[in-house]
Design a protein around this motif. Structure first.
Motif, PDB file in Angstrom:
ATOM      1  N   PHE A 106       0.853  -1.182   0.000  1.00  0.00           N
ATOM      2  CA  PHE A 106       0.000   0.000   0.000  1.00  0.00           C
ATOM      3  C   PHE A 106       0.893   1.238   0.000  1.00  0.00           C
ATOM      4  O   PHE A 106       2.040   1.192   0.453  1.00  0.00           O
ATOM      5  N   GLY A 107       0.336   2.329  -0.458  1.00  0.00           N
ATOM      6  CA  GLY A 107       1.039   3.598  -0.341  1.00  0.00           C
ATOM      7  C   GLY A 107       0.784   4.174   1.040  1.00  0.00           C
ATOM      8  O   GLY A 107      -0.008   3.634   1.823  1.00  0.00           O
ATOM      9  N   THR A 108       1.468   5.262   1.332  1.00  0.00           N
ATOM     10  CA  THR A 108       1.228   5.973   2.599  1.00  0.00           C
ATOM     11  C   THR A 108       1.224   7.473   2.319  1.00  0.00           C
ATOM     12  O   THR A 108       1.822   7.949   1.363  1.00  0.00           O
ATOM     13  N   ARG A 109       0.519   8.157   3.192  1.00  0.00           N
ATOM     14  CA  ARG A 109       0.432   9.612   3.087  1.00  0.00           C
ATOM     15  C   ARG A 109       0.503  10.159   4.507  1.00  0.00           C
ATOM     16  O   ARG A 109      -0.178   9.659   5.409  1.00  0.00           O
ATOM     17  N   PHE A 110       1.327  11.168   4.703  1.00  0.00           N
ATOM     18  CA  PHE A 110       1.453  11.770   6.027  1.00  0.00           C
ATOM     19  C   PHE A 110       0.279  12.697   6.271  1.00  0.00           C
ATOM     20  O   PHE A 110       0.063  13.674   5.548  1.00  0.00           O
ATOM     21  N   ASP A 111      -0.531  12.337   7.257  1.00  0.00           N
ATOM     22  CA  ASP A 111      -1.706  13.136   7.623  1.00  0.00           C
ATOM     23  C   ASP A 111      -2.059  12.788   9.067  1.00  0.00           C
ATOM     24  O   ASP A 111      -2.971  12.007   9.338  1.00  0.00           O
ATOM     25  N   PRO A 112      -1.311  13.343  10.022  1.00  0.00           N
ATOM     26  CA  PRO A 112      -1.489  12.955  11.430  1.00  0.00           C
ATOM     27  C   PRO A 112      -2.891  13.205  11.996  1.00  0.00           C
ATOM     28  O   PRO A 112      -3.303  12.541  12.932  1.00  0.00           O
ATOM     29  N   GLY A 113      -3.660  14.095  11.389  1.00  0.00           N
ATOM     30  CA  GLY A 113      -5.008  14.386  11.885  1.00  0.00           C
ATOM     31  C   GLY A 113      -6.071  13.453  11.321  1.00  0.00           C
ATOM     32  O   GLY A 113      -7.228  13.506  11.746  1.00  0.00           O
ATOM     33  N   HIS A 114      -5.703  12.605  10.397  1.00  0.00           N
ATOM     34  CA  HIS A 114      -6.658  11.687   9.756  1.00  0.00           C
ATOM     35  C   HIS A 114      -7.017  10.553  10.723  1.00  0.00           C
ATOM     36  O   HIS A 114      -6.154  10.042  11.439  1.00  0.00           O
ATOM     37  N   PRO A 115      -8.305  10.118  10.760  1.00  0.00           N
ATOM     38  CA  PRO A 115      -8.695   9.029  11.670  1.00  0.00           C
ATOM     39  C   PRO A 115      -8.012   7.699  11.355  1.00  0.00           C
ATOM     40  O   PRO A 115      -7.908   6.835  12.227  1.00  0.00           O
ATOM     41  N   GLY A 116      -7.483   7.547  10.157  1.00  0.00           N
ATOM     42  CA  GLY A 116      -6.797   6.311   9.793  1.00  0.00           C
ATOM     43  C   GLY A 116      -5.301   6.362  10.004  1.00  0.00           C
ATOM     44  O   GLY A 116      -4.593   5.402   9.689  1.00  0.00           O
ATOM     45  N   ALA A 117      -4.800   7.457  10.535  1.00  0.00           N
ATOM     46  CA  ALA A 117      -3.352   7.613  10.720  1.00  0.00           C
ATOM     47  C   ALA A 117      -2.833   6.691  11.812  1.00  0.00           C
ATOM     48  O   ALA A 117      -3.482   6.482  12.837  1.00  0.00           O
ATOM     49  N   ASP A 118      -1.632   6.148  11.561  1.00  0.00           N
ATOM     50  CA  ASP A 118      -0.995   5.304  12.579  1.00  0.00           C
ATOM     51  C   ASP A 118      -0.287   6.199  13.596  1.00  0.00           C
ATOM     52  O   ASP A 118      -0.391   7.429  13.542  1.00  0.00           O
ATOM     53  N   ALA A 119       0.449   5.596  14.515  1.00  0.00           N
ATOM     54  CA  ALA A 119       1.118   6.343  15.584  1.00  0.00           C
ATOM     55  C   ALA A 119       2.135   7.344  15.034  1.00  0.00           C
ATOM     56  O   ALA A 119       2.435   8.353  15.685  1.00  0.00           O
ATOM     57  N   ASN A 120       2.664   7.094  13.846  1.00  0.00           N
ATOM     58  CA  ASN A 120       3.633   8.009  13.226  1.00  0.00           C
ATOM     59  C   ASN A 120       2.972   9.054  12.327  1.00  0.00           C
ATOM     60  O   ASN A 120       3.656   9.861  11.709  1.00  0.00           O
ATOM     61  N   GLY A 121       1.633   9.024  12.213  1.00  0.00           N
ATOM     62  CA  GLY A 121       0.907  10.009  11.435  1.00  0.00           C
ATOM     63  C   GLY A 121       0.690   9.637   9.970  1.00  0.00           C
ATOM     64  O   GLY A 121       0.260  10.470   9.181  1.00  0.00           O
ATOM     65  N   TYR A 122       0.980   8.384   9.615  1.00  0.00           N
ATOM     66  CA  TYR A 122       0.819   7.955   8.219  1.00  0.00           C
ATOM     67  C   TYR A 122      -0.484   7.176   8.014  1.00  0.00           C
ATOM     68  O   TYR A 122      -0.856   6.337   8.830  1.00  0.00           O
ATOM     69  N   VAL A 123      -1.140   7.471   6.895  1.00  0.00           N
ATOM     70  CA  VAL A 123      -2.383   6.802   6.511  1.00  0.00           C
ATOM     71  C   VAL A 123      -2.068   5.897   5.323  1.00  0.00           C
ATOM     72  O   VAL A 123      -1.400   6.323   4.368  1.00  0.00           O
ATOM     73  N   LYS A 124      -2.537   4.658   5.398  1.00  0.00           N
ATOM     74  CA  LYS A 124      -2.351   3.747   4.261  1.00  0.00           C
ATOM     75  C   LYS A 124      -3.289   4.156   3.127  1.00  0.00           C
ATOM     76  O   LYS A 124      -4.468   4.419   3.352  1.00  0.00           O
ATOM     77  N   THR A 125      -2.740   4.172   1.900  1.00  0.00           N
ATOM     78  CA  THR A 125      -3.540   4.456   0.707  1.00  0.00           C
ATOM     79  C   THR A 125      -3.520   3.225  -0.194  1.00  0.00           C
ATOM     80  O   THR A 125      -2.650   2.362  -0.070  1.00  0.00           O
ATOM     81  N   THR A 126      -4.473   3.164  -1.084  1.00  0.00           N
ATOM     82  CA  THR A 126      -4.612   2.001  -1.960  1.00  0.00           C
ATOM     83  C   THR A 126      -3.363   1.763  -2.812  1.00  0.00           C
ATOM     84  O   THR A 126      -2.567   2.682  -3.025  1.00  0.00           O
ATOM     85  N   ASN A 127      -3.222   0.554  -3.298  1.00  0.00           N
ATOM     86  CA  ASN A 127      -2.114   0.239  -4.202  1.00  0.00           C
ATOM     87  C   ASN A 127      -2.549   0.321  -5.668  1.00  0.00           C
ATOM     88  O   ASN A 127      -1.882  -0.195  -6.556  1.00  0.00           O
ATOM     89  N   VAL A 128      -3.666   0.982  -5.940  1.00  0.00           N
ATOM     90  CA  VAL A 128      -4.155   1.188  -7.307  1.00  0.00           C
ATOM     91  C   VAL A 128      -3.411   2.376  -7.914  1.00  0.00           C
ATOM     92  O   VAL A 128      -3.334   3.445  -7.302  1.00  0.00           O
ATOM     93  N   ASN A 129      -2.866   2.171  -9.112  1.00  0.00           N
ATOM     94  CA  ASN A 129      -2.198   3.234  -9.858  1.00  0.00           C
ATOM     95  C   ASN A 129      -3.075   3.525 -11.072  1.00  0.00           C
ATOM     96  O   ASN A 129      -3.224   2.671 -11.956  1.00  0.00           O
TER      97      ASN A 129
END
Length: 145
Positions: free
Chosen positions: A85-108
């Motif tokens: 999966f991709g990741t995107r830094f967005d610490p305020g997102h409800p899907g963010a992990d402890a480091n502030g990264y949100v998993k994004t789809t692997n669709v290109n």
């Protein structure tokens, strides 16, 4: 009156049409899967423990039709792409992990667009074969009148 040799030609034309029809069916499945991938291309994890949409791929197989004695194409399987999966830094997102990264789809989207173009060309090629067979059959019948 159609002779024995004429039947063999007609039978081969019908076999060719059925092979092309199997190609149409396989490419239709492929286009549906690509459409699903594209529709979910903006997917992202909604919580830190969830994954976003995972891209799907289609695998084809040649299958011998013993009744017709020809090889047909069919969808062997639709499976999940194992790419990360991709990741995107967005610490305020409800899907963010402890480091502030949100998993994004692997669709290109670019890959999906190329795959869709190839599926459309293959679908059209099979339609062209069916049209040619139809035209040849009509011309054969006109000659035999």
């Amino acid at each position: 009156m159609i002779g024995r040799g004429d039947w063999a030609v007609d039978n081969d034309l019908m076999k060719a049409m059925q092979v092309s029809a199997s190609g149409l069916k396989a490419q239709t499945t492929r286009m549906r899967v690509i459409a699903e991938n594209l529709a979910n291309s903006a997917s992202e994890a909604s919580s830190p423990n969830e994954d976003p949409y995972r891209r799907k791929t289609v695998t084809f197989a040649n299958v011998l039709d013993r009744t017709l004695d020809v090889e047909m194409v069919e969808v062997k399987k639709v499976e999940f792409d194992k790419a990360d999966f991709g990741t995107r830094f967005d610490p305020g997102h409800p899907g963010a992990d402890a480091n502030g990264y949100v998993k994004t789809t692997n669709v290109n989207g670019m890959v999906e667009a190329m795959d869709m173009g190839q599926a459309q060309r293959t679908y059209q090629a099979n339609l062209n074969v069916i049209d040619a067979i139809k035209s040849m059959s009509v011309r054969t019948l006109e000659i035999l009148r």
